[in-house]
Design a protein around this motif. Structure first.
Motif, PDB file in Angstrom:
ATOM      1  N   GLN A 288      10.090  41.824  -0.230  1.00 48.03           N
ATOM      2  CA  GLN A 288      10.062  42.911  -1.125  1.00 48.03           C
ATOM      3  C   GLN A 288      11.206  43.697  -1.209  1.00 48.03           C
ATOM      4  OE1 GLN A 288       6.868  41.572  -2.338  1.00 48.03           O
ATOM      5  NE2 GLN A 288       7.212  43.710  -3.126  1.00 48.03           N
TER       6      GLN A 288
ATOM      7  N   SER B 178      10.129  42.004  -6.180  1.00 49.69           N
ATOM      8  CA  SER B 178      10.168  40.953  -4.855  1.00 49.69           C
ATOM      9  C   SER B 178      11.542  40.067  -5.411  1.00 49.69           C
ATOM     10  CB  SER B 178       8.977  40.010  -5.112  1.00 49.69           C
ATOM     11  OG  SER B 178       8.898  39.428  -6.292  1.00 49.69           O
TER      12      SER B 178
ATOM     13  N   ALA C 229       8.393  44.312 -10.826  1.00 49.81           N
ATOM     14  CA  ALA C 229       6.870  44.346 -10.165  1.00 49.81           C
ATOM     15  C   ALA C 229       5.890  43.969 -11.230  1.00 49.81           C
ATOM     16  CB  ALA C 229       6.646  46.094 -10.331  1.00 49.81           C
TER      17      ALA C 229
END
Length: 152
Positions: A74, A80, A100
């Motif tokens: 993350q 990510s 996201a």
């Protein structure tokens, strides 16, 4: 050699098991990242990433994907980061940020030390995440406390 005649560069891991051509002859940008994650990943003061369009590398060819291991972490912005390593020697080859909502970014960050023939431009590259820098960078070099505004 004219810009249009320029050939892609070769990206190679430490053991040579992973090798592929860059999507273009030159990166669109060069980042020197001073974040603590890059410091850990490189065991150094910063990480170097040559930024290329992801098209031409993604989707990964089956033979290349078979030689890579992916680890996902993350980011502080709720995204990510898919990090790709040589499955044999562990060299970090590249990473790609996924927003996201699950949309991959249109660029890929290829680790500078793996790009053969990369033109290292200390003053012309962008120094990012300077808030955690452990070395001084000349004030006239492009630098950002975190990310450039257009990347936020």
């Amino acid at each position: 050699m004219a810009e249009t005649d320029a050939k892609p560069l070769t990206v190679r891991c430490q053991c040579g098991d992973v090798s592929f051509a860059t999507p273009a002859a030159k990166p669109v940008a060069l980042f020197y990242c001073h974040c603590t994650e890059c410091q850990k990943q490189t065991s150094s003061a910063f990480g170097t990433s040559a930024i290329f369009a992801a098209e031409g590398l993604f989707p990964l060819a089956a033979d290349l994907a078979a030689r890579l291991t992916r680890w996902t972490r993350q980011t502080e912005k709720g995204r990510s980061m898919d990090c790709y390593f040589c499955s044999r020697c562990g060299s970090r080859m590249f990473h790609r940020i996924v927003d996201a909502d699950g949309t991959p970014r249109p660029t890929v960050s290829i680790k500078g030390g793996c790009v053969e023939g990369l033109e290292w431009d200390w003053a012309g590259g962008m120094h990012i995440f300077m808030r955690s820098a452990v070395i001084k960078i000349p004030a006239e070099w492009e630098q950002y406390e975190t990310l450039p505004p257009w990347m936020l």
